[in-house]
Design an enzyme around this catalytic site. Structure first.
Site, short mmCIF file in Angstrom:
data_model
loop_
_atom_site.label_atom_id
_atom_site.label_comp_id
_atom_site.label_asym_id
_atom_site.label_seq_id
_atom_site.Cartn_x
_atom_site.Cartn_y
_atom_site.Cartn_z
N ASN A 68 21.86 -50.25 7.94
CA ASN A 68 22.14 -48.94 7.33
C ASN A 68 23.63 -48.68 7.24
O ASN A 68 24.42 -49.10 8.09
CB ASN A 68 21.40 -47.81 8.07
CG ASN A 68 21.70 -47.72 9.55
OD1 ASN A 68 21.90 -48.72 10.21
ND2 ASN A 68 21.74 -46.51 10.07
N GLU A 120 26.24 -45.58 6.51
CA GLU A 120 26.32 -44.12 6.41
C GLU A 120 27.59 -43.65 5.70
O GLU A 120 28.50 -44.44 5.42
CB GLU A 120 26.23 -43.51 7.82
CG GLU A 120 24.90 -43.83 8.46
CD GLU A 120 24.62 -43.06 9.73
OE1 GLU A 120 25.57 -42.48 10.32
OE2 GLU A 120 23.44 -43.05 10.15
N CYS A 157 19.63 -46.62 3.82
CA CYS A 157 18.82 -47.22 4.88
C CYS A 157 18.95 -48.75 4.90
O CYS A 157 19.13 -49.38 3.85
CB CYS A 157 17.35 -46.86 4.69
SG CYS A 157 16.99 -45.11 4.88
N GLU A 160 16.67 -51.06 5.44
CA GLU A 160 15.61 -51.78 4.72
C GLU A 160 15.97 -51.95 3.25
O GLU A 160 15.75 -52.99 2.64
CB GLU A 160 14.28 -51.01 4.77
CG GLU A 160 13.72 -50.74 6.12
CD GLU A 160 14.19 -49.41 6.69
OE1 GLU A 160 15.40 -49.11 6.59
OE2 GLU A 160 13.35 -48.70 7.24
N CYS A 190 11.27 -44.86 6.62
CA CYS A 190 11.19 -43.51 6.04
C CYS A 190 10.43 -43.55 4.71
O CYS A 190 10.20 -44.63 4.15
CB CYS A 190 12.60 -42.94 5.84
SG CYS A 190 13.48 -43.63 4.43
N1 THU Z 1 17.48 -45.05 8.41
C1 THU Z 1 17.19 -46.30 7.97
O1 THU Z 1 18.08 -47.16 7.84
N2 THU Z 1 15.90 -46.59 7.70
C2 THU Z 1 14.86 -45.72 7.81
O2 THU Z 1 13.74 -46.04 7.44
C3 THU Z 1 15.09 -44.41 8.42
C4 THU Z 1 16.50 -43.99 8.57
C5 THU Z 1 18.89 -44.73 8.70
C6 THU Z 1 19.52 -43.73 7.77
C7 THU Z 1 20.59 -43.14 8.64
O3 THU Z 1 21.74 -43.99 8.56
C8 THU Z 1 20.03 -43.22 10.03
O4 THU Z 1 18.99 -44.18 9.99
C9 THU Z 1 19.49 -41.91 10.57
O5 THU Z 1 18.60 -41.33 9.68
#
Ligand code: THU
Length: 145
Positions: free
Chosen positions: A47, A49, A58, A60, A97
Site C-alpha cells: 500500500n 499512502e 491498497c 492488493e 476492502c
Molecule cells: N489497505 C490495503 O492496502 N488493502 C485493503 O484491502 C484495506 C486497506 C490500506 C489502505 C491504507 O493505506 C491502509 O491500508 C489503511 O486503510
C-alpha cells in the site's frame, strides 16, 4: 505456513517481504501482496499512502496493476495478501476492502479464471478462498455493460 505448498509458501513470503516497502506513515497499517500468474511469474505490491487520504492505494491493487501492465495476457492464478498493523497485533486474517474485491473481480472477469486468495495476519492461520466470489457474491461486472 507449514501446510502450504512450496509455491504458496514462496508467494506468501513475497507478500510478507512487501510489508517492508509499504508507505503507510498515516495509518501505520502495512499491506503486502503478491500475485502469481499462470506462467508462474510473481508480481508484488504494497500500500502507498498520501497526505491527501483518498489517494491512498491498497497493496492488493498495486500488485494486480503491476502484473497487468507487465503481463496483460496472463491470468492471475493466486493472490497472497498479508498485513502488519504497527499499532497492534491482529490475530485473524484481514480480508480485502470492498474496492479491492471489485478490482480482483475485474481480473477474474477479464481472464475468465478464478483467483485463489490467501490471507494472513500475525497469527499462523491462513485463510484460503477459491475465488473472490467468496468475498463478493453477486458482484457487478462487464456482463451488465
Ligand atoms: N489497505 C490495503 O492496502 N488493502 C485493503 O484491502 C484495506 C486497506 C490500506 C489502505 C491504507 O493505506 C491502509 O491500508 C489503511 O486503510
Amino acid at each position: 505456513m507449514g501446510e502450504l505448498t512450496e509455491a504458496d509458501r514462496e508467494l506468501m513470503l513475497m507478500a510478507i517481504r512487501q510489508l517492508e516497502f509499504a508507505y503507510a506513515p498515516y495509518s501505520r497499517f502495512h499491506v503486502g501482496a503478491a500475485a502469481r500468474l499462470n506462467d508462474g511469474s510473481i508480481y508484488e505490491g504494497s500500500n502507498q499512502e498520501n497526505a491527501s487520504y483518498p489517494l491512498c492505494m491498497c497493496g492488493e491493487r498495486v500488485a494486480l496493476y503491476n502484473a497487468a501492465v507487465y503481463k496483460p495476457a496472463q491470468p492471475v492464478e493466486s493472490l497472497a495478501i498479508t498485513i502488519k498493523n504497527q499499532n497492534m497485533r491482529i490475530d485473524k486474517p484481514v480480508s480485502p476492502c470492498g474496492a479491492c474485491r471489485q478490482v480482483i473481480s475485474e481480473y477474474e472477469f477479464r481472464h475468465k479464471q478464478a483467483i485463489r486468495i490467501l490471507l494472513k495476519s500475525d497469527s499462523p492461520e491462513i485463510y484460503e478462498l477459491r475465488s473472490v466470489e467468496d468475498l463478493l457474491p453477486l458482484g457487478f461486472n462487464g456482463t451488465f455493460l
